[in-house]
Design a protein around this motif. Sequence first.
Motif, mmCIF file in Angstrom:
data_model
loop_
_atom_site.group_PDB
_atom_site.id
_atom_site.type_symbol
_atom_site.label_atom_id
_atom_site.label_comp_id
_atom_site.label_asym_id
_atom_site.label_seq_id
_atom_site.Cartn_x
_atom_site.Cartn_y
_atom_site.Cartn_z
ATOM 1 N N GLY A 61 14.057 112.194 10.655
ATOM 2 C CA GLY A 61 13.991 113.266 9.671
ATOM 3 C C GLY A 61 14.416 114.603 10.227
ATOM 4 O O GLY A 61 15.165 114.682 11.209
ATOM 5 N N SER A 62 13.958 115.671 9.594
ATOM 6 C CA SER A 62 14.403 117.017 9.975
ATOM 7 C C SER A 62 14.044 117.330 11.419
ATOM 8 O O SER A 62 14.736 118.106 12.083
ATOM 9 C CB SER A 62 13.786 118.062 9.042
ATOM 10 O OG SER A 62 12.379 118.031 9.109
ATOM 11 N N SER A 63 12.970 116.733 11.934
ATOM 12 C CA SER A 63 12.560 116.993 13.313
ATOM 13 C C SER A 63 13.574 116.477 14.321
ATOM 14 O O SER A 63 13.556 116.892 15.492
ATOM 15 C CB SER A 63 11.182 116.389 13.586
ATOM 16 O OG SER A 63 10.180 117.161 12.931
ATOM 17 N N ARG A 65 16.405 117.378 14.388
ATOM 18 C CA ARG A 65 17.246 118.549 14.727
ATOM 19 C C ARG A 65 16.533 119.498 15.687
ATOM 20 O O ARG A 65 17.080 120.546 16.035
ATOM 21 C CB ARG A 65 17.613 119.329 13.447
ATOM 22 C CG ARG A 65 18.465 118.547 12.449
ATOM 23 C CD ARG A 65 19.037 119.444 11.363
ATOM 24 N NE ARG A 65 18.034 120.233 10.671
ATOM 25 C CZ ARG A 65 17.415 119.868 9.542
ATOM 26 N NH1 ARG A 65 17.709 118.714 8.958
ATOM 27 N NH2 ARG A 65 16.518 120.651 8.997
ATOM 28 N N TYR A 66 15.326 119.143 16.140
ATOM 29 C CA TYR A 66 14.537 120.043 16.984
ATOM 30 C C TYR A 66 14.615 119.702 18.467
ATOM 31 O O TYR A 66 13.655 119.908 19.209
ATOM 32 C CB TYR A 66 13.081 120.054 16.502
ATOM 33 C CG TYR A 66 12.870 120.944 15.298
ATOM 34 C CD1 TYR A 66 13.431 120.630 14.062
ATOM 35 C CD2 TYR A 66 12.121 122.117 15.381
ATOM 36 C CE1 TYR A 66 13.257 121.438 12.961
ATOM 37 C CE2 TYR A 66 11.938 122.933 14.272
ATOM 38 C CZ TYR A 66 12.508 122.584 13.075
ATOM 39 O OH TYR A 66 12.324 123.405 11.978
ATOM 40 N N THR A 67 15.765 119.172 18.911
ATOM 41 C CA THR A 67 15.962 118.989 20.351
ATOM 42 C C THR A 67 17.099 119.910 20.774
ATOM 43 O O THR A 67 17.870 120.386 19.938
ATOM 44 C CB THR A 67 16.345 117.533 20.710
ATOM 45 O OG1 THR A 67 17.711 117.299 20.343
ATOM 46 C CG2 THR A 67 15.455 116.523 19.995
ATOM 47 N N LYS A 73 22.434 120.349 13.856
ATOM 48 C CA LYS A 73 23.414 119.276 13.643
ATOM 49 C C LYS A 73 22.905 118.264 12.606
ATOM 50 O O LYS A 73 21.704 118.144 12.397
ATOM 51 C CB LYS A 73 23.694 118.573 14.973
ATOM 52 C CG LYS A 73 24.335 119.511 15.991
ATOM 53 C CD LYS A 73 24.750 118.792 17.245
ATOM 54 C CE LYS A 73 25.079 119.782 18.355
ATOM 55 N NZ LYS A 73 26.083 120.796 18.003
ATOM 56 N N PRO A 74 23.855 117.532 11.975
ATOM 57 C CA PRO A 74 23.447 116.528 10.997
ATOM 58 C C PRO A 74 22.877 115.283 11.670
ATOM 59 O O PRO A 74 23.546 114.271 11.776
ATOM 60 C CB PRO A 74 24.745 116.229 10.235
ATOM 61 C CG PRO A 74 25.832 116.559 11.195
ATOM 62 C CD PRO A 74 25.320 117.668 12.060
ATOM 63 N N SER A 75 21.649 115.373 12.116
ATOM 64 C CA SER A 75 20.984 114.267 12.810
ATOM 65 C C SER A 75 19.691 113.923 12.096
ATOM 66 O O SER A 75 18.909 114.815 11.758
ATOM 67 C CB SER A 75 20.651 114.687 14.245
ATOM 68 O OG SER A 75 19.853 113.705 14.868
ATOM 69 N N ASP A 76 19.454 112.625 11.878
ATOM 70 C CA ASP A 76 18.155 112.213 11.334
ATOM 71 C C ASP A 76 17.416 111.292 12.287
ATOM 72 O O ASP A 76 16.406 110.695 11.923
ATOM 73 C CB ASP A 76 18.316 111.551 9.964
ATOM 74 C CG ASP A 76 19.079 110.234 10.024
ATOM 75 O OD1 ASP A 76 19.416 109.776 11.127
ATOM 76 O OD2 ASP A 76 19.349 109.664 8.957
ATOM 77 N N SER B 62 17.182 115.768 4.873
ATOM 78 C CA SER B 62 17.667 117.146 4.830
ATOM 79 C C SER B 62 18.916 117.322 5.686
ATOM 80 O O SER B 62 19.761 118.168 5.402
ATOM 81 C CB SER B 62 16.575 118.107 5.284
ATOM 82 O OG SER B 62 16.176 117.830 6.613
ATOM 83 N N SER B 63 19.056 116.524 6.731
ATOM 84 C CA SER B 63 20.227 116.641 7.602
ATOM 85 C C SER B 63 21.522 116.270 6.882
ATOM 86 O O SER B 63 22.613 116.615 7.349
ATOM 87 C CB SER B 63 20.052 115.780 8.854
ATOM 88 O OG SER B 63 19.092 116.375 9.712
ATOM 89 N N TYR B 66 23.763 119.132 6.336
ATOM 90 C CA TYR B 66 24.303 119.828 7.500
ATOM 91 C C TYR B 66 25.740 119.435 7.828
ATOM 92 O O TYR B 66 26.132 119.445 8.991
ATOM 93 C CB TYR B 66 23.390 119.587 8.711
ATOM 94 C CG TYR B 66 22.167 120.485 8.700
ATOM 95 C CD1 TYR B 66 21.184 120.330 7.734
ATOM 96 C CD2 TYR B 66 22.001 121.498 9.639
ATOM 97 C CE1 TYR B 66 20.066 121.149 7.707
ATOM 98 C CE2 TYR B 66 20.888 122.321 9.619
ATOM 99 C CZ TYR B 66 19.928 122.141 8.652
ATOM 100 O OH TYR B 66 18.818 122.959 8.634
ATOM 101 N N ARG D 65 5.164 119.048 11.807
ATOM 102 C CA ARG D 65 5.327 120.251 12.640
ATOM 103 C C ARG D 65 4.368 121.370 12.227
ATOM 104 O O ARG D 65 4.418 122.458 12.797
ATOM 105 C CB ARG D 65 6.775 120.771 12.553
ATOM 106 C CG ARG D 65 7.827 119.799 13.080
ATOM 107 C CD ARG D 65 9.184 120.476 13.231
ATOM 108 N NE ARG D 65 9.651 121.126 12.035
ATOM 109 C CZ ARG D 65 10.441 120.569 11.110
ATOM 110 N NH1 ARG D 65 10.871 119.324 11.254
ATOM 111 N NH2 ARG D 65 10.811 121.245 10.056
#
Lengths: 98, 98, 98, 98, 98
Positions: A61-63, A65-67, A73-76, B62-63, B66, D65
């Motif tokens: 999910g949106s987390s 993108r928290y690295t 970036k478009p990462s899930d 949500s990604s 992006y 989060r």
Amino acid sequence: MILARVVGTVVSSQKAQKIEGIRFLLLEKINPVTMEGKGDFVVSMDSVGAGVGEIVFYVSGSSARYTDVTEGKPSDSAVIAIVDFIEKDGKYTYEKNR
Amino acid sequence: MILARVVGTVVSSQKAQKIEGIRFLLLEKINPVTMEGKGDFVVSMDSVGAGVGEIVFYVSGSSARYTDVTEGKPSDSAVIAIVDFIEKDGKYTYEKNR
Amino acid sequence: MILARVVGTVVSSQKAQKIEGIRFLLLEKINPVTMEGKGDFVVSMDSVGAGVGEIVFYVSGSSARYTDVTEGKPSDSAVIAIVDFIEKDGKYTYEKNR
Amino acid sequence: MILARVVGTVVSSQKAQKIEGIRFLLLEKINPVTMEGKGDFVVSMDSVGAGVGEIVFYVSGSSARYTDVTEGKPSDSAVIAIVDFIEKDGKYTYEKNR
Amino acid sequence: MILARVVGTVVSSQKAQKIEGIRFLLLEKINPVTMEGKGDFVVSMDSVGAGVGEIVFYVSGSSARYTDVTEGKPSDSAVIAIVDFIEKDGKYTYEKNR
């Protein structure tokens, strides 16, 4: 987060510009008691230098993108930890260096 | 991200204004070891020019907003990469140009 | 996005203030090849004027707040397109006006 | 939120910097009527000091989060409550101190 | 949003500070055609004063933070409507006051 084994990699030359330079790991979800693969796969962006065969957990999910690697970036899905051991009910079901 | 095969397209004339001009791909999720379709389908917004028959991976949640194509739009799925090859346990399960 | 058939409506008089005036559609997810219902239902907020019997696709998660109707509202599902046709492997599996 | 039993812990030395110092709990989802485990596991970040054997519920997605422990971190699952009792149809299916 | 029946409550004294004072409802997802429970449960934060036995729908994910009760809180599920009736293919499958 979900536990998985790194089983391979996925390579793409034609992709969204934002994800260039990222390593895409092929993960197979595992049962953390039997350590067997579930036959259920996900492509995850590597943020910790994980290699094939290692047990990891990844964030969805949106987390994802928290690295440092995936921010904005478009990462899930992002691998955020290589597992040293899993303890269940007082017993190890997995130890990395055995 | 999830691996899938582009199997078709979905066309809509009556839709949210924000998503006009976007191409909607019909994807079938695959097992990346056998490369067989799972009979599980998703509509995904194309951000890389993917065509029918190609193996791709898409980002969910949500990604999916992006990418250059989907920014600020009501998207929960976007194709972000066309796959060249998938390697599992040292062997290719898929190579694009074979 | 997921393909579904509009099969009905859900009415509520006691609800969160923010969602007053919104039409709640009852959707049944479909298999886009056979066009059969899956017996799996979701309540979705209408943003395109969809009616019972129509094939639509809806967006899930935070992106369900990215329509004119649902902006800033507690929505996790919004219908964003009425489908005209679905093409799979070169054949139409669905055409609206046939 | 989903009800689960804390069944163990997961330890990692090589992980994303942001999640250092966080305790990773291994949770098994339960059926809150029979209280039996479902054989379905998740790794969750502890925000309440939960111990092995306790029944908890955890929050998923971006809301993971929103605890003091996980703010701004790549977390998609956080334990936010230790359960004292579960009441279903006027009967307790679970009481912590019995 | 997903339709469910309120079947009970969950009580916790040791929990994240932000969620103090919120009522945690135990919901069982239903099939909105047969109105039977699916044996699949979720803990949801009440934003509408729902009581045991009532049919409701709840919102998941980040949108669960978009109610007056849950704003800024670690919530991934919030009850946002008590259902009066469900209409499918021109027939009521559920009417509250019958």
